[in-house]
Design a protein around this motif. Sequence first.
Motif, PDB file in Angstrom:
ATOM      1  N   MET A  43      19.021  -0.953   3.723  1.00  0.00           N
ATOM      2  CA  MET A  43      20.039  -0.095   4.320  1.00  0.00           C
ATOM      3  C   MET A  43      21.447  -0.569   3.962  1.00  0.00           C
ATOM      4  SD  MET A  43      18.687   2.476   5.817  1.00  0.00           S
ATOM      5  CE  MET A  43      17.533   2.516   4.464  1.00  0.00           C
ATOM      6  N   ALA A  44      21.649  -1.887   3.928  1.00  0.00           N
ATOM      7  CA  ALA A  44      22.958  -2.415   3.533  1.00  0.00           C
ATOM      8  C   ALA A  44      23.264  -2.032   2.091  1.00  0.00           C
ATOM      9  CB  ALA A  44      22.997  -3.929   3.701  1.00  0.00           C
ATOM     10  N   HIS A  45      22.254  -2.077   1.241  1.00  0.00           N
ATOM     11  CA  HIS A  45      22.439  -1.697  -0.156  1.00  0.00           C
ATOM     12  C   HIS A  45      22.844  -0.231  -0.275  1.00  0.00           C
ATOM     13  CE1 HIS A  45      19.832  -5.112  -2.074  1.00  0.00           C
ATOM     14  NE2 HIS A  45      20.715  -5.564  -1.209  1.00  0.00           N
ATOM     15  N   LEU A  46      22.094   0.637   0.370  1.00  0.00           N
ATOM     16  CA  LEU A  46      22.332   2.073   0.228  1.00  0.00           C
ATOM     17  C   LEU A  46      23.646   2.500   0.877  1.00  0.00           C
ATOM     18  CD1 LEU A  46      18.730   3.484   0.817  1.00  0.00           C
ATOM     19  CD2 LEU A  46      19.889   3.007  -1.347  1.00  0.00           C
ATOM     20  N   PHE A  47      23.898   2.000   2.088  1.00  0.00           N
ATOM     21  CA  PHE A  47      25.153   2.350   2.754  1.00  0.00           C
ATOM     22  C   PHE A  47      26.345   1.721   2.041  1.00  0.00           C
ATOM     23  CE2 PHE A  47      22.418   3.758   6.157  1.00  0.00           C
ATOM     24  CZ  PHE A  47      23.149   4.748   6.798  1.00  0.00           C
ATOM     25  N   GLY A  48      26.176   0.499   1.528  1.00  0.00           N
ATOM     26  CA  GLY A  48      27.253  -0.130   0.768  1.00  0.00           C
ATOM     27  C   GLY A  48      27.571   0.645  -0.496  1.00  0.00           C
ATOM     28  N   LEU A  49      26.532   1.105  -1.179  1.00  0.00           N
ATOM     29  CA  LEU A  49      26.714   1.922  -2.382  1.00  0.00           C
ATOM     30  C   LEU A  49      27.488   3.195  -2.056  1.00  0.00           C
ATOM     31  CD1 LEU A  49      25.965   2.531  -5.389  1.00  0.00           C
ATOM     32  CD2 LEU A  49      23.886   3.618  -4.501  1.00  0.00           C
ATOM     33  N   CYS A  50      27.070   3.880  -1.009  1.00  0.00           N
ATOM     34  CA  CYS A  50      27.761   5.111  -0.597  1.00  0.00           C
ATOM     35  C   CYS A  50      29.189   4.812  -0.155  1.00  0.00           C
ATOM     36  CB  CYS A  50      26.994   5.789   0.531  1.00  0.00           C
ATOM     37  SG  CYS A  50      25.376   6.435   0.047  1.00  0.00           S
ATOM     38  N   GLY A  51      29.369   3.688   0.548  1.00  0.00           N
ATOM     39  CA  GLY A  51      30.706   3.316   0.997  1.00  0.00           C
ATOM     40  C   GLY A  51      31.650   3.071  -0.162  1.00  0.00           C
ATOM     41  N   GLY A  52      31.183   2.325  -1.162  1.00  0.00           N
ATOM     42  CA  GLY A  52      32.018   2.070  -2.330  1.00  0.00           C
ATOM     43  C   GLY A  52      32.358   3.345  -3.079  1.00  0.00           C
ATOM     44  N   PHE A  53      31.381   4.237  -3.175  1.00  0.00           N
ATOM     45  CA  PHE A  53      31.610   5.515  -3.855  1.00  0.00           C
ATOM     46  C   PHE A  53      32.671   6.325  -3.122  1.00  0.00           C
ATOM     47  CE2 PHE A  53      30.712   9.977  -4.717  1.00  0.00           C
ATOM     48  CZ  PHE A  53      30.597   9.982  -6.102  1.00  0.00           C
ATOM     49  N   LEU A  54      32.561   6.417  -1.808  1.00  0.00           N
ATOM     50  CA  LEU A  54      33.515   7.209  -1.030  1.00  0.00           C
ATOM     51  C   LEU A  54      34.901   6.564  -1.014  1.00  0.00           C
ATOM     52  CD1 LEU A  54      31.246   8.253   1.970  1.00  0.00           C
ATOM     53  CD2 LEU A  54      31.992   9.673   0.051  1.00  0.00           C
ATOM     54  N   LEU A  55      34.952   5.244  -0.925  1.00  0.00           N
ATOM     55  CA  LEU A  55      36.244   4.562  -0.943  1.00  0.00           C
ATOM     56  C   LEU A  55      36.952   4.720  -2.283  1.00  0.00           C
ATOM     57  CD1 LEU A  55      35.321   1.287   0.984  1.00  0.00           C
ATOM     58  CD2 LEU A  55      36.962   3.026   1.726  1.00  0.00           C
ATOM     59  N   SER A  56      36.194   5.021  -3.321  1.00  0.00           N
ATOM     60  CA  SER A  56      36.791   5.216  -4.642  1.00  0.00           C
ATOM     61  C   SER A  56      37.743   6.399  -4.670  1.00  0.00           C
ATOM     62  CB  SER A  56      35.695   5.413  -5.698  1.00  0.00           C
ATOM     63  OG  SER A  56      34.872   4.278  -5.790  1.00  0.00           O
ATOM     64  N   PHE A  57      37.468   7.412  -3.849  1.00  0.00           N
ATOM     65  CA  PHE A  57      38.369   8.562  -3.794  1.00  0.00           C
ATOM     66  C   PHE A  57      39.755   8.143  -3.311  1.00  0.00           C
ATOM     67  CE2 PHE A  57      34.248  10.661  -3.738  1.00  0.00           C
ATOM     68  CZ  PHE A  57      34.462  11.750  -4.565  1.00  0.00           C
ATOM     69  N   LEU A  58      39.800   7.070  -2.534  1.00  0.00           N
ATOM     70  CA  LEU A  58      41.062   6.538  -2.039  1.00  0.00           C
ATOM     71  C   LEU A  58      41.639   5.476  -2.965  1.00  0.00           C
ATOM     72  CD1 LEU A  58      43.166   6.163   0.291  1.00  0.00           C
ATOM     73  CD2 LEU A  58      41.572   4.498   1.279  1.00  0.00           C
ATOM     74  N   CYS A  59      40.769   4.656  -3.551  1.00  0.00           N
ATOM     75  CA  CYS A  59      41.227   3.447  -4.243  1.00  0.00           C
ATOM     76  C   CYS A  59      41.365   3.587  -5.754  1.00  0.00           C
ATOM     77  CB  CYS A  59      40.275   2.289  -3.927  1.00  0.00           C
ATOM     78  SG  CYS A  59      40.306   1.789  -2.197  1.00  0.00           S
ATOM     79  N   VAL A  60      40.664   4.517  -6.365  1.00  0.00           N
ATOM     80  CA  VAL A  60      40.787   4.704  -7.817  1.00  0.00           C
ATOM     81  C   VAL A  60      41.849   5.768  -8.060  1.00  0.00           C
ATOM     82  CG1 VAL A  60      39.611   5.324  -9.956  1.00  0.00           C
ATOM     83  CG2 VAL A  60      38.381   4.064  -8.168  1.00  0.00           C
ATOM     84  N   GLN A  61      42.998   5.334  -8.537  1.00  0.00           N
ATOM     85  CA  GLN A  61      44.136   6.225  -8.703  1.00  0.00           C
ATOM     86  C   GLN A  61      44.133   6.887 -10.081  1.00  0.00           C
ATOM     87  OE1 GLN A  61      46.069   6.697  -6.073  1.00  0.00           O
ATOM     88  NE2 GLN A  61      44.999   5.136  -4.887  1.00  0.00           N
ATOM     89  N   LYS A  62      44.848   7.993 -10.183  1.00  0.00           N
ATOM     90  CA  LYS A  62      44.917   8.721 -11.452  1.00  0.00           C
ATOM     91  C   LYS A  62      45.598   7.903 -12.546  1.00  0.00           C
ATOM     92  CE  LYS A  62      44.880  13.388  -9.533  1.00  0.00           C
ATOM     93  NZ  LYS A  62      45.601  14.683  -9.427  1.00  0.00           N
ATOM     94  N   LYS A  63      46.490   7.008 -12.157  1.00  0.00           N
ATOM     95  CA  LYS A  63      47.235   6.225 -13.146  1.00  0.00           C
ATOM     96  C   LYS A  63      46.466   5.000 -13.626  1.00  0.00           C
ATOM     97  CE  LYS A  63      49.643   3.509  -9.612  1.00  0.00           C
ATOM     98  NZ  LYS A  63      50.958   3.111  -9.073  1.00  0.00           N
ATOM     99  N   GLU A  64      45.239   4.799 -13.110  1.00  0.00           N
ATOM    100  CA  GLU A  64      44.454   3.634 -13.489  1.00  0.00           C
ATOM    101  C   GLU A  64      44.254   3.584 -14.997  1.00  0.00           C
ATOM    102  OE1 GLU A  64      44.425   1.338 -10.920  1.00  0.00           O
ATOM    103  OE2 GLU A  64      43.221   2.805  -9.866  1.00  0.00           O
ATOM    104  N   ARG A  65      44.287   2.373 -15.537  1.00  0.00           N
ATOM    105  CA  ARG A  65      44.068   2.181 -16.961  1.00  0.00           C
ATOM    106  C   ARG A  65      42.725   1.519 -17.209  1.00  0.00           C
ATOM    107  NH1 ARG A  65      49.929  -0.076 -19.199  1.00  0.00           N
ATOM    108  NH2 ARG A  65      51.160   1.755 -18.601  1.00  0.00           N
ATOM    109  N   ARG A  66      42.208   1.757 -18.391  1.00  0.00           N
ATOM    110  CA  ARG A  66      40.924   1.175 -18.766  1.00  0.00           C
ATOM    111  C   ARG A  66      41.026  -0.340 -18.792  1.00  0.00           C
ATOM    112  NH1 ARG A  66      37.179   3.067 -23.882  1.00  0.00           N
ATOM    113  NH2 ARG A  66      35.589   1.439 -23.697  1.00  0.00           N
ATOM    114  N   TYR A  67      39.932  -0.992 -18.389  1.00  0.00           N
ATOM    115  CA  TYR A  67      39.907  -2.458 -18.372  1.00  0.00           C
ATOM    116  C   TYR A  67      40.013  -3.006 -19.781  1.00  0.00           C
ATOM    117  CZ  TYR A  67      38.109  -7.181 -17.804  1.00  0.00           C
ATOM    118  OH  TYR A  67      37.952  -8.543 -17.815  1.00  0.00           O
TER     119      TYR A  67
END
Length: 199
Positions: A175-199
């Motif tokens: 459950m920690a794996h699945l909820f953590g995966l979903c949490g990271g995915f959803l937080l990406s809408f907030l944390c991954v910005q349009k101006k982000e550059r490739r690593y």
Amino acid sequence: MFIRTENFQTFIRLYPVVTFILALQAVLWLFFSLPAHSVVLWRDTVTGYNLGVANGEWWRLITPILLHAGFTHLLFNSMSIFLFAPALERMLGKARFLLVYAGSGIIGNIGTYVTEPLDYVHVGASGAIFGLFGVYLFMVLFRNELIGQEHSKMIITLLAFAVLMSFINSNINMMAHLFGLCGGFLLSFLCVQKKERRY
């Protein structure tokens, strides 16, 4: 992207948050491995314990992220962080990376509390690590230019294997794996910005 070539000093300079996480969880593992009775009692107050959360011990949703059940558990999670976290710290920046990592871990622990019985006990950074994969999955689906096609295929393969192992291994907090995966995915809408550059 996932191959580390930096020397020790360069790694610390480029990835201070990742370094801090790795060092802190190692120090905590060493400390809680001490046989002193008081240490054992203190460890019992910070492990993930659903009944404790139900009784108002909210910190148990946070502290288990930094704790591990044994050296093998610590080593495996530390290697995962060492390989997959640095690229995200560089792309997202220290604050947003920490938000994704800690937020995913907490969401994973909340999911554990909601779905597992009250006597369930757990520790480990796996929910937070799966949150990192959630960010990578977001990039694969919506911001593929940040990681490229080759890394996208690798991420999908690794994620599929990790999810499969979560279902197969009975000792894993699925459950920690699945909820953590979903949490990271959803937080990406907030944390991954349009101006982000490739690593």
